[in-house]
Design a protein around this motif. Structure first.
Motif, PDB file in Angstrom:
ATOM      1  N   HIS A 209       1.007  -1.195  -0.039  1.00 18.87           N
ATOM      2  CA  HIS A 209      -0.115   0.041  -0.025  1.00 18.87           C
ATOM      3  C   HIS A 209       0.878   1.259  -0.019  1.00 18.87           C
ATOM      4  O   HIS A 209       0.438   2.319  -0.090  1.00 18.87           O
ATOM      5  N   LEU A 211       3.359   3.704  -1.608  1.00 20.62           N
ATOM      6  CA  LEU A 211       3.914   4.077  -2.976  1.00 20.62           C
ATOM      7  C   LEU A 211       5.117   4.372  -3.134  1.00 20.62           C
ATOM      8  O   LEU A 211       6.080   4.068  -4.060  1.00 20.62           O
ATOM      9  N   GLY A 212       5.788   4.949  -1.798  1.00 28.32           N
ATOM     10  CA  GLY A 212       7.292   5.436  -1.930  1.00 28.32           C
ATOM     11  C   GLY A 212       8.239   3.985  -1.940  1.00 28.32           C
ATOM     12  O   GLY A 212       9.049   4.117  -2.941  1.00 28.32           O
ATOM     13  N   ILE A 213       7.721   3.026  -1.409  1.00 21.94           N
ATOM     14  CA  ILE A 213       8.499   1.757  -1.433  1.00 21.94           C
ATOM     15  C   ILE A 213       8.249   1.107  -2.977  1.00 21.94           C
ATOM     16  O   ILE A 213       9.477   0.715  -3.204  1.00 21.94           O
ATOM     17  N   ARG A 215       7.757   2.887  -5.659  1.00 15.63           N
ATOM     18  CA  ARG A 215       8.703   3.674  -6.324  1.00 15.63           C
ATOM     19  C   ARG A 215      10.139   3.440  -6.367  1.00 15.63           C
ATOM     20  O   ARG A 215      10.939   3.359  -7.430  1.00 15.63           O
ATOM     21  N   THR A 216      10.731   3.020  -5.149  1.00 16.40           N
ATOM     22  CA  THR A 216      12.201   2.912  -4.780  1.00 16.40           C
ATOM     23  C   THR A 216      12.424   1.397  -5.630  1.00 16.40           C
ATOM     24  O   THR A 216      13.380   1.204  -6.151  1.00 16.40           O
ATOM     25  N   LEU A 251      -1.378   9.667  -5.080  1.00 16.93           N
ATOM     26  CA  LEU A 251       0.012  10.207  -4.861  1.00 16.93           C
ATOM     27  C   LEU A 251      -0.182  11.658  -4.099  1.00 16.93           C
ATOM     28  O   LEU A 251       0.759  11.931  -3.315  1.00 16.93           O
ATOM     29  N   ALA A 254      -0.413  10.735  -0.192  1.00 20.45           N
ATOM     30  CA  ALA A 254       0.876  10.264   0.582  1.00 20.45           C
ATOM     31  C   ALA A 254       1.705  11.486   1.404  1.00 20.45           C
ATOM     32  O   ALA A 254       1.985  12.340   0.506  1.00 20.45           O
ATOM     33  N   PRO A 255       1.954  11.595   2.608  1.00 23.77           N
ATOM     34  CA  PRO A 255       2.448  12.411   3.078  1.00 23.77           C
ATOM     35  C   PRO A 255       4.054  12.582   2.784  1.00 23.77           C
ATOM     36  O   PRO A 255       4.527  11.540   2.591  1.00 23.77           O
ATOM     37  N   ASP A 256       4.495  13.838   2.322  1.00 26.56           N
ATOM     38  CA  ASP A 256       5.779  13.889   2.251  1.00 26.56           C
ATOM     39  C   ASP A 256       6.739  14.733   3.000  1.00 26.56           C
ATOM     40  O   ASP A 256       6.565  15.742   3.498  1.00 26.56           O
TER      41      ASP A 256
END
Lengths: 318, 329
Positions: A209, A211-213, A215-216, A251, A254-256
């Motif tokens: 769930h 998105l950052g992972i 993307r990596t 997108l 998701a907290p940045d």
């Protein structure tokens, strides 16, 4: 090059009893999912609870037989009963290693049993096979003598990965495999998966769930909502030029870390994931979509775009 | 910063397991929250962040005791700061919302009764409490609040349950709201909704807040100031933005670098070697020293105290000036 795994219009429908004297309800956990994963690539599958991503994982490893649709592996169609060898080739890493490792057995015995079962190494080579497995997942050899509760969360998840790798698979299906870990342990497991893929040429389907992972780690992404893939493409295309209103909302939501204190008047998206509806006459995202119009209700939107980026939205620009 | 005293001030909080040979889990934690301010506390499992928060309302499990520490609470702007016992604050100035909205709502009570329970206990009439429950449900963004008043917790989705919990917390008009991982169990878009709601409510009511989370990016979104905890101690504290842009403790630096980034091209994550120490078996000197890339001999001699290094910034690192300099020893 043809894909290693191909899913063609996969449907998984569950019949759920409701009240007494009422007819049971059909839940469409997967409703026409077609995806292809090429050898040695990493596909990320993202979506919120109930979107069908775990059902998809179960279909891939054969824990769930689809109601309809075809699974092809290495060009050959996969039936309802899989051969022992095919089971070996596609392995799963579960979210919770505590629940997926036998608490009464030492790591050595768990791993040795699997290797034995598939006759992968002669008995004399077992010790060195186990040692190299530990090395592969960056664990000291003494972990072999431990029981799961003696290990930290990150170590347990490495053992779970070692368990999957023990049988020399071609595909690793990871279902929220790092979700239960702390940030620092999570980073080491993500790096480990990236390294394994590079070293062993593993194909990875990474369900998450986060998105950052994705993307990596992943080169391509499928975004799921209510049993359907609403957008799919290379990670670059989906993350930098998202077309589907749901992907864009995810997108935005998701907290940045590097934009702290970004106060917003309204949330990225209203409502909650409704799970999978009984009937899909129009677009599955319609009830929450800020851009919905009359045409969205009449028929499921076709995919617009090409192989490297396609979106199931009538507003998508090809 | 004005001379007004903070809403809450905790000094030298120490929490240990009960009984002889008690193991210290939270060690000498001091913090304060100003009026209308949001303090974030970040740390990994076992860092003591939730225990610190729970001790504010004396909600520690019975196997743990507060062995040291004082607490001063001020309440509304016109009130004087005074030493308090945590139990006094329950329902009187301080409210808390928890991570698991299902297990924290009484399943045998209807939503309306749950929200009205706080005001009722303080002597508000049945009718006024019911009116307040209806108004609060609307304020926290529950659609069709009139109908939801009669609903049971199990009939609501996770996001709605968390909204109900926020309404319960607000029903006693708190000056300080404690949030323990309020969005961890929620989906991404619902987390975003709840954070947006909390931000909005805090600004509207001029409420102070303490937000505990394992996720620095969640904390960074709403906290004005952030404290980073490691193995029971605060290791760094400062304004959130400054702390993220220019961390002054190697652990904070490590946390930031190990978080996958959504924007920009993908990069390999940096990791922190090793794993956190077990409580009761802490290393000599600085607790982070066995994992620290900047460690020098002095670090292993004594646990460095929190030192002021700038406006509102403290760090417990002897080598804080090297954290961002990029020079490895």
């Amino acid at each position: 090059m043809s894909a290693l795994i191909e899913l063609d219009d996969i449907r998984v429908h569950y019949t759920v009893p409701t009240r007494r004297h009422s007819p049971p309800v059909t839940l469409r956990a997967l409703d026409g999912v077609s995806l292809a994963v090429e050898r040695s690539r990493c596909l990320g599958v993202v979506g919120e609870s109930g979107c069908g991503k775990s059902t998809l994982a179960n279909v891939l490893v054969g824990l769930r037989t689809p109601t309809a649709g075809r699974v092809r592996y290495d060009g050959r169609e996969v039936g309802a009963r899989r051969s022992k060898d095919l089971c070996r080739r596609i392995q799963m890493v579960f979210q919770d290693p505590v629940g997926s490792l036998n608490p009464r057995r030492r790591v050595r015995s768990v791993l040795a049993e699997l290797i034995d079962h598939h006759d992968l190494v002669p008995d004399t080579g077992m010790n060195s096979a186990l040692d190299s497995l530990m090395e592969m997942v960056d664990l000291p050899p003494r972990v072999l003598e431990a029981r799961p509760h003696e290990l930290s969360g990150g170590q347990r998840q490495r053992v779970a990965i070692a368990r999957a790798l023990a049988v020399q698979p071609e595909v690793l299906v990871a279902d929220e495999a790092v979700a239960a870990l702390d940030v620092s342990a999570q980073a080491t497991v993500i790096n480990l998966l990236a390294d394994l893929r590079a070293e062993l040429g593993l194909t990875i389907v990474f369900i998450s769930h986060d998105l950052g992972i994705v993307r990596t780690l992943c080169d391509s992404v499928a975004v799921m909502y209510a049993g359907r893939v609403v957008e799919e493409g290379t990670a670059e295309a989906v993350f930098t030029a998202a077309q589907h209103p749901y992907t864009r909302a995810l997108l935005r939501a998701a907290p940045d870390l590097h934009r702290p204190g970004t106060v917003r008047r309204s949330p990225a998206l209203e409502g909650e994931p409704a799970g999978t509806p009984e009937t899909n006459t129009g677009c599955v995202f319609l009830p929450r979509c800020p851009e919905a119009e009359a045409a969205c209700a009449s028929a499921p939107p076709p995919y617009i775009g090409n192989e490297s980026h396609r979106t199931a939205c009538i507003h998508a620009v090809p | 910063m004005t001379a007004i005293e903070p809403v809450i001030e905790i000094a030298n909080l120490t929490i240990a397991t009960a009984g002889p040979g008690g193991v210290t889990l939270v060690d000498d934690v001091s913090l304060h929250v100003d009026a209308g301010e949001c303090l974030g506390i970040v740390g990994e499992s076992g860092s003591g962040k939730s225990l610190t928060l729970r001790s504010v309302l004396d909600l520690l499990p019975s196997s743990l005791v507060r062995t040291r520490g004082t607490m001063r609470f001020r309440g509304r702007r016109d009130e004087e700061s005074r030493a308090v016992d945590p139990r006094e604050l329950r329902g009187h100035g301080v409210s808390m919302i928890f991570q698991e909205p299902m297990s924290s709502l009484n399943p045998t009570m209807r939503i309306g009764d749950l929200i009205a329970a706080g005001p009722r206990a303080r002597g508000v009439s049945r009718r006024d409490a019911a009116d307040r429950a209806l108004r609060l449900l609307g304020e926290v963004g529950v659609p069709r609040p009139e109908q939801r008043l009669r609903a049971w917790p199990h009939q609501l989705s996770g996001g709605l349950r968390q909204r109900v919990m926020i309404a319960m917390a607000l029903s006693v008009e708190p000056v300080l709201l404690l949030c323990d991982e309020p969005t961890t169990a929620l989906d991404a878009t619902v987390q975003d909704q709840i954070l947006t709601l909390v931000e909005h409510l805090r600004a509207e009511r001029d409420m102070a807040m303490i937000l505990v989370s394992h996720d620095l990016s969640v904390v960074s979104r709403i906290a004005d100031r952030t404290a980073v905890m490691y193995a029971g101690r605060i290791v760094e504290q400062g304004p959130t933005r400054a702390l993220i842009d220019d961390p002054r403790h190697p652990y904070t630096r490590g946390l930031i670098d190990s978080m996958p980034q959504l924007h920009g091209p993908p990069v390999r994550l940096k990791t922190i070697e090793g794993s956190p120490p077990t409580a009761g078996r802490l290393p000599r000197g600085c607790r982070f020293s066995p994992r620290c890339p900047l460690v020098v001999d002095a670090c292993r001699e004594a646990d460095p105290p929190l030192m002021a290094i700038g406006p509102y910034r403290t760090t417990a690192c002897l080598r804080h000036s090297a954290v961002n300099a990029g020079d490895q020893p």
